[in-house]
Design a protein around this motif. Structure first.
Motif, PDB file in Angstrom:
ATOM      1  N   PHE A  48      42.020  30.163  30.193  1.00 52.05           N
ATOM      2  CA  PHE A  48      41.985  31.712  29.969  1.00 52.05           C
ATOM      3  C   PHE A  48      40.924  32.109  28.892  1.00 52.05           C
ATOM      4  O   PHE A  48      40.210  32.832  28.771  1.00 52.05           O
ATOM      5  CB  PHE A  48      43.274  32.517  29.484  1.00 52.05           C
ATOM      6  N   LEU A  64      41.350  31.291  38.020  1.00 49.82           N
ATOM      7  CA  LEU A  64      41.146  29.986  37.528  1.00 49.82           C
ATOM      8  C   LEU A  64      41.224  28.873  38.536  1.00 49.82           C
ATOM      9  O   LEU A  64      42.323  28.830  39.081  1.00 49.82           O
ATOM     10  CB  LEU A  64      42.180  29.699  36.212  1.00 49.82           C
ATOM     11  N   THR A  77      32.172  40.312  37.474  1.00 49.74           N
ATOM     12  CA  THR A  77      32.647  39.074  36.613  1.00 49.74           C
ATOM     13  C   THR A  77      31.834  38.491  35.230  1.00 49.74           C
ATOM     14  O   THR A  77      30.808  38.820  35.469  1.00 49.74           O
ATOM     15  CB  THR A  77      32.504  37.845  37.518  1.00 49.74           C
ATOM     16  N   HIS A 121      33.711  33.434  30.602  1.00 49.43           N
ATOM     17  CA  HIS A 121      34.107  33.211  29.306  1.00 49.43           C
ATOM     18  C   HIS A 121      32.625  32.462  28.584  1.00 49.43           C
ATOM     19  O   HIS A 121      31.966  31.696  29.242  1.00 49.43           O
ATOM     20  CB  HIS A 121      35.234  32.305  29.022  1.00 49.43           C
ATOM     21  N   ASN A 132      35.910  29.179  31.991  1.00 47.99           N
ATOM     22  CA  ASN A 132      36.233  29.931  33.233  1.00 47.99           C
ATOM     23  C   ASN A 132      34.885  30.624  33.848  1.00 47.99           C
ATOM     24  O   ASN A 132      33.891  31.067  33.223  1.00 47.99           O
ATOM     25  CB  ASN A 132      37.534  30.794  32.964  1.00 47.99           C
ATOM     26  N   TYR A 146      41.952  37.279  35.738  1.00 46.89           N
ATOM     27  CA  TYR A 146      41.554  35.965  35.984  1.00 46.89           C
ATOM     28  C   TYR A 146      41.653  35.142  37.258  1.00 46.89           C
ATOM     29  O   TYR A 146      43.052  35.271  37.989  1.00 46.89           O
ATOM     30  CB  TYR A 146      42.000  35.006  34.693  1.00 46.89           C
ATOM     31  N   ARG A 200      36.286  35.920  35.478  1.00 44.80           N
ATOM     32  CA  ARG A 200      36.989  36.835  34.432  1.00 44.80           C
ATOM     33  C   ARG A 200      36.538  38.306  34.712  1.00 44.80           C
ATOM     34  O   ARG A 200      35.290  38.646  34.714  1.00 44.80           O
ATOM     35  CB  ARG A 200      36.493  36.104  33.199  1.00 44.80           C
TER      36      ARG A 200
END
Length: 160
Positions: free
Chosen positions: A47, A41, A11, A14, A19, A39, A22
């Motif tokens: 995103f 969320l 993972t 961002h 988030n 993703y 990702r």
């Protein structure tokens, strides 16, 4: 041929903290000519870091679970995309996808050409601390931090 499961991919949240789940599929399989990112969320997450466009890539989002809401254009228009649906944005088309629901959203972001976009071809709309308005911002390729700069006045924001 390369094969992985999304659970085996590390993972990489961002850098702007929008988030937590990702996973870069394209990095995991060594893709060079397209980008694929998985993703998950939670409510309120998104995103990307805001309304933006890639002038050098088209981008599509396939929603696997839940309903994502995409703001597109620069007039605040929104479109809901449900599980099993896909939405595509042309190069130069502004967009930002969010989870505005109370349920988790799982989706894939797909972009081409290239597994990475050219940072000079990324543009976002964000509030400028200097101008006091929402203006066009460019992004410098991150080294230790993102540098987002106002196209109007040159004011820079560093995001670690």
């Amino acid at each position: 041929m390369e094969r992985v499961t999304t659970d085996d991919i590390e993972t990489e949240p961002h850098p702007m903290g929008v988030n937590r789940e990702r996973r870069s599929i394209s990095d995991a399989i060594g893709a060079e000519h397209m980008s694929a990112v998985h993703y998950e969320l939670e409510p309120g997450e998104q995103f990307s870091g805001g309304l933006h466009t890639h002038h050098d890539q088209e981008e599509a989002f396939y929603i696997i679970e839940g309903t994502a809401t995409f703001e597109h254009g620069t007039d605040g228009e929104k479109t809901d995309v449900e599980a099993g649906e896909i939405i595509r944005f042309e190069p130069g088309e502004f967009q930002c996808g969010r989870n505005e629901s109370d349920e988790r959203v799982v989706g894939l972001a797909l972009a081409a050409p290239g597994s990475r976009h050219n940072w000079d071809d990324l543009e976002s709309f964000a509030p400028c601390g200097e101008c006091g308005e929402v203006t066009s911002h460019g992004v410098e390729e991150p080294d230790e931090a993102f540098v987002i700069y106002c196209e109007e006045c040159g004011h820079e924001m560093r995001i670690a």
